[in-house]
Scaffold this motif. Structure first.
Motif, PDB file in Angstrom:
ATOM      1  N   ARG A 108       2.786  -0.251  -7.661  1.00  0.00           N
ATOM      2  CA  ARG A 108       2.889  -1.183  -6.837  1.00  0.00           C
ATOM      3  C   ARG A 108       1.544  -1.933  -7.188  1.00  0.00           C
ATOM      4  NH1 ARG A 108       0.731   3.601  -2.823  1.00  0.00           N
ATOM      5  NH2 ARG A 108      -1.400   3.701  -3.314  1.00  0.00           N
ATOM      6  N   TRP A 136       2.794  -7.523  -3.761  1.00  0.00           N
ATOM      7  CA  TRP A 136       2.476  -8.237  -2.313  1.00  0.00           C
ATOM      8  C   TRP A 136       3.570  -8.251  -1.669  1.00  0.00           C
ATOM      9  CZ3 TRP A 136      -2.818 -10.111  -1.527  1.00  0.00           C
ATOM     10  CH2 TRP A 136      -3.576  -9.658  -2.666  1.00  0.00           C
ATOM     11  N   THR A 173       0.962  -1.249  -0.040  1.00  0.00           N
ATOM     12  CA  THR A 173       0.033  -0.008  -0.088  1.00  0.00           C
ATOM     13  C   THR A 173       1.050   1.271  -0.022  1.00  0.00           C
ATOM     14  OG1 THR A 173      -0.123   0.113   2.535  1.00  0.00           O
ATOM     15  CG2 THR A 173      -1.844  -1.144   1.049  1.00  0.00           C
ATOM     16  N   ASP A 174       2.031   1.172   0.454  1.00  0.00           N
ATOM     17  CA  ASP A 174       2.967   2.153   0.289  1.00  0.00           C
ATOM     18  C   ASP A 174       3.488   2.780  -1.138  1.00  0.00           C
ATOM     19  OD1 ASP A 174       2.948   2.713   3.269  1.00  0.00           O
ATOM     20  OD2 ASP A 174       4.336   1.254   3.329  1.00  0.00           O
ATOM     21  N   SER A 231      -2.417  -7.514   7.198  1.00  0.00           N
ATOM     22  CA  SER A 231      -1.205  -6.547   6.905  1.00  0.00           C
ATOM     23  C   SER A 231      -0.572  -6.755   8.330  1.00  0.00           C
ATOM     24  CB  SER A 231      -1.587  -5.265   6.481  1.00  0.00           C
ATOM     25  OG  SER A 231      -2.254  -4.623   7.188  1.00  0.00           O
TER      26      SER A 231
END
Length: 239
Positions: free
Chosen positions: A159, A163, A140-141, A211
């Protein structure tokens, strides 16, 4: 056809150099419990396994002081300085008990925040899969690639298809052992079990996991893990 069994393997022979502590990170404490005890109790009490093998360092002097060393469900063997070699030794130690088509779930000892719901979903999703797979979380970054030692940004990396590989990772006993043996013969460096399967041409499946299944690597991770475990405890309390 015989129903496959499920085995848990925990490579725990590392020395945790980045933690700057007097003992390996699996023997650091969170809420006055060893990390290795937290990991084993969460998985063995929350799920059904046919056996568990923990690979320890040959000079380990802390295991005998853990709660897990009294657990009859847990077996131990001498591991190696490299993770994949410890996994291989653990598989070899299980060889007389496990069948070739049994499932093996390999979990990092430094991931105490593992969710049993995630692991059950992994086991259910992959039950009929021809290869197996692993828990993973989408990145997610925003990711940057740098060149040179001055850490200047050369590009922003897409991205969308990236994963983070988590554990457990779940593969057939015989296939995983053969894959790691192939990697060892070739002298290839790998960092997880899925990489060994990929090396022999298999295509593991990603199963989305939480996460917050973090890996304790540096000292600040201990406080974060304690916070996450506190939250998980609150979630499980009856309303």
């Amino acid at each position: 056809m015989t129903k496959p069994r499920y085995w848990l393997v925990i490579p725990a022979a590392g020395i945790g150099q980045r933690m700057n502590s007097d003992c390996p990170k699996q023997y650091l404490r969170i809420h006055d419990r060893f990390i290795v005890d937290i990991v084993l109790s969460r998985l063995l009490d929350g799920l059904t396994f046919d056996g568990c093998m923990v690979a320890l360092h040959r000079d380990d002097r802390w295991w005998s002081t853990t709660a897990s060393q009294c657990d009859p469900r847990v077996q131990v063997c001498e591991g190696s300085s490299e993770r994949h070699l410890s996994v291989l030794v653990a598989l070899q130690a299980l060889a007389e008990q496990a069948g070739e088509d049994d499932w093996v779930l390999v979990h990092d000892v430094a991931r105490p925040c593992i969710s049993c719901e995630d692991v059950q979903n992994l086991m259910t999703t992959l039950a009929l899969d021809p290869v197996g797979g692993l828990l993973a979380a989408p990145v997610t970054d925003t990711l940057k690639r740098v060149t040179g030692s001055d850490h200047r940004v050369s590009e922003t990396v897409d991205r969308g298809r990236l994963w983070r590989a988590l554990t457990p990772q779940m593969f057939r006993f015989g296939a995983l052992r053969a894959a790691i043996e192939s990697v060892v013969r070739a002298g290839v460096s790998i960092t997880d079990d899925a990489s060994a399967m990929e090396y022999i041409g298999a295509v593991p499946q990603l199963v989305k996991g939480r996460s917050d299944n973090i890996k304790i690597t540096v000292p600040s991770d201990l406080a974060l893990a304690a916070f996450l475990l506190d939250g998980a405890s609150v979630e499980r309390k009856p309303k």
